[in-house]
Write an enzyme that holds these catalytic residues in place. Structure first.
Site, short mmCIF file in Angstrom:
data_model
loop_
_atom_site.label_atom_id
_atom_site.label_comp_id
_atom_site.label_asym_id
_atom_site.label_seq_id
_atom_site.Cartn_x
_atom_site.Cartn_y
_atom_site.Cartn_z
N ARG A 183 0.86 -1.18 0.00
CA ARG A 183 0.00 0.00 0.00
C ARG A 183 0.89 1.23 0.00
O ARG A 183 1.96 1.24 0.65
CB ARG A 183 -0.91 0.03 1.24
N GLU A 187 -3.01 7.76 -4.20
CA GLU A 187 -3.36 7.22 -5.51
C GLU A 187 -4.81 7.40 -5.88
O GLU A 187 -5.16 7.41 -7.06
CB GLU A 187 -2.98 5.74 -5.59
P1 NAI Z 1 -1.53 -11.51 4.40
O1 NAI Z 1 -2.50 -11.05 5.42
O2 NAI Z 1 -1.56 -12.93 3.92
O3 NAI Z 1 -0.04 -11.20 4.87
C1 NAI Z 1 0.37 -10.01 5.44
C2 NAI Z 1 1.56 -10.33 6.33
O4 NAI Z 1 2.13 -9.09 6.77
C3 NAI Z 1 1.18 -11.12 7.59
O5 NAI Z 1 2.02 -12.26 7.71
C4 NAI Z 1 1.43 -10.12 8.72
O6 NAI Z 1 1.84 -10.76 9.92
C5 NAI Z 1 2.52 -9.28 8.11
N1 NAI Z 1 2.71 -7.97 8.74
C6 NAI Z 1 1.79 -7.15 9.30
N2 NAI Z 1 2.37 -6.02 9.73
C7 NAI Z 1 3.71 -6.14 9.44
C8 NAI Z 1 4.83 -5.32 9.64
N3 NAI Z 1 4.72 -4.12 10.23
N4 NAI Z 1 6.05 -5.76 9.22
C9 NAI Z 1 6.18 -6.96 8.61
N5 NAI Z 1 5.14 -7.79 8.40
C10 NAI Z 1 3.92 -7.38 8.80
O7 NAI Z 1 -1.73 -10.51 3.16
P2 NAI Z 1 -1.37 -10.73 1.63
O8 NAI Z 1 -2.52 -11.38 0.95
O9 NAI Z 1 -0.03 -11.34 1.51
O10 NAI Z 1 -1.32 -9.21 1.12
C11 NAI Z 1 -0.38 -8.30 1.62
C12 NAI Z 1 -0.79 -6.89 1.20
O11 NAI Z 1 -0.66 -6.73 -0.21
C13 NAI Z 1 -2.28 -6.57 1.47
O12 NAI Z 1 -2.49 -6.11 2.79
C14 NAI Z 1 -2.55 -5.47 0.49
O13 NAI Z 1 -2.31 -4.21 1.11
C15 NAI Z 1 -1.53 -5.70 -0.63
N6 NAI Z 1 -2.15 -6.10 -1.89
C16 NAI Z 1 -1.88 -5.35 -3.01
C17 NAI Z 1 -2.44 -5.68 -4.23
C18 NAI Z 1 -2.13 -4.91 -5.49
O14 NAI Z 1 -2.82 -5.08 -6.51
N7 NAI Z 1 -1.12 -4.05 -5.50
C19 NAI Z 1 -3.37 -6.81 -4.34
C20 NAI Z 1 -3.55 -7.56 -3.12
C21 NAI Z 1 -2.98 -7.19 -1.93
#
Ligand code: NAI
Length: 336
Positions: free
Chosen positions: A239, A268
């Site tokens: 993000r 954005e």
């Molecule tokens: P997820 O929920 O499977 O994984 C997120 C991970 O980040 C978790 O393991 C969590 O413990 C960890 N985390 C939380 N805070 C943290 C921190 N301060 N430092 C390090 N790790 C931390 O989520 P997923 O599916 O892997 O997606 C990740 C992010 O990608 C979403 O939250 C979303 O913002 C973004 N995203 C972007 C897309 C795009 O089109 N650009 C599409 C889908 C998701």
């Protein structure tokens, strides 16, 4: 069963292509009203008369919008996304449930993050334009081998893990940071968890895969950027708010960073997903960012594959069906 009516905000043509073919279930009559506008305090009145709403990443539900939706009797908010930082969950607590699509294609996003890295490093976007203009010179196009370089993955959820695995496939050393490390996965894939500050200091490439939360807003700031290795590259498909963009510009002007590839940007919602090519960009921060030769910006397209769009439509409709038919709330976002 009476027809369920859903106001579908911020519709793009591809949404209809993936949702319409799935609306043929006679047991669950559902009507989507496709609206081009984004949801916010000024447009929330358009949800009047509907049973629920369906929104995407640049629709905003702040406290005012939440209140308007609640007073109009909206029963459910279905997000077509995994991230939900655009929704004020506190303002909706106990009033309207919010459901999301927790996973549609983590591969789509991970593969895209790697494609940004490869493009920025090997400058294929520049080579493409050059050759079309009849310029076959290689000057300025040199990159570096990823093999044996160090990648730092911040956030090893679904997307971060796949990104790490792909980069291991290139022969990179992969460091990771996550408050909830996956020890077995790390062992199986030769990934090493370390603390975030050390990861930032040691990595040649940093890729952000954590959600945006109040705690980690702008954690990539001047301090973090200055501790990165000279020439290091940062990739953000998470993000925009994870990076302090002004600090990033400062680090780029100092020639400290090798480059940045950004699929997301703090502000954005003003520009992304729309054609503004005939207008003057009023956002000076974005405009400055666009001038750097070593910055690659794309318009939040990491998710944009056929597989992901199908999964988004299927899960969103299933979330709505189970709510209205059975009063179930799969994939509800719970507030703490
Ligand atoms: P997820 O929920 O499977 O994984 C997120 C991970 O980040 C978790 O393991 C969590 O413990 C960890 N985390 C939380 N805070 C943290 C921190 N301060 N430092 C390090 N790790 C931390 O989520 P997923 O599916 O892997 O997606 C990740 C992010 O990608 C979403 O939250 C979303 O913002 C973004 N995203 C972007 C897309 C795009 O089109 N650009 C599409 C889908 C998701």
């Amino acid at each position: 069963m009476e027809t369920v009516k859903i106001a579908f905000f911020d519709t793009k043509p591809y949404d209809r292509d993936y949702f319409d073919p799935l609306l043929k279930d006679p047991a669950f009559p559902l009507k989507l009203k496709y609206l081009n506008v984004r949801l916010g305090p000024d447009t929330a009145a358009l949800a009047s008369g509907y049973d629920g709403i369906c929104i995407f990443v640049n629709d905003r539900i702040d406290a005012v919008t939440a209140d308007i939706l609640y007073r109009q009797g909206i029963k459910i908010i279905a997000l077509r996304s995994a991230g939900y930082n655009n929704v004020d969950l506190e303002a909706l607590r106990g009033k309207i449930p919010v459901v999301r699509v927790p996973a549609y294609s983590p591969h789509a996003v991970a593969e895209y993050a790697v494609s940004l890295l490869l493009t920025l490093n090997r400058k294929t976007h520049k080579a493409y334009s050059r050759v079309r203009e009849g310029n076959f010179s290689l000057a300025g196009l040199e990159g570096f081998d990823l093999y044996q370089k160090i990648a730092g993955i911040i956030g090893t959820g679904q997307i971060g893990k796949i990104t790490a695995e792909i980069l291991r496939g290139f022969g990179m050393e992969v460091l990771a940071s996550d408050p909830y490390p996956s020890a077995e996965w790390a062992k199986a894939h030769g990934v090493l968890y370390i603390d975030r500050e050390e990861l930032i200091r040691r990595s040649d490439i940093i890729s952000l895969h954590c959600p945006l939360t109040p705690e980690n807003r702008r954690f990539i700031n001047r301090g973090a950027l200055s501790s990165m290795k000279p020439g290091a590259i940062i990739i953000n498909t998470g993000r925009g708010g994870l990076i302090d963009t002004r600090d990033l510009i400062y680090a780029l002007k100092e020639n400290h960073l090798g480059g940045a590839a950004l699929d997301v940007y703090e502000e954005e919602d003003r520009y992304f997903f729309e054609d503004h090519s005939g207008q003057v960009i009023q956002d000076d921060v974005l405009a400055r960012l666009m001038t750097f030769p070593n910055v690659l910006i794309t318009s939040h397209q990491a998710f944009f594959t056929r597989e992901a769009l199908s999964a988004i439509a299927e899960t969103t409709l299933e979330n709505l069906r189970r709510f209205f038919e059975k009063n179930e709330r799969p994939h509800e976002i719970k507030t703490a």
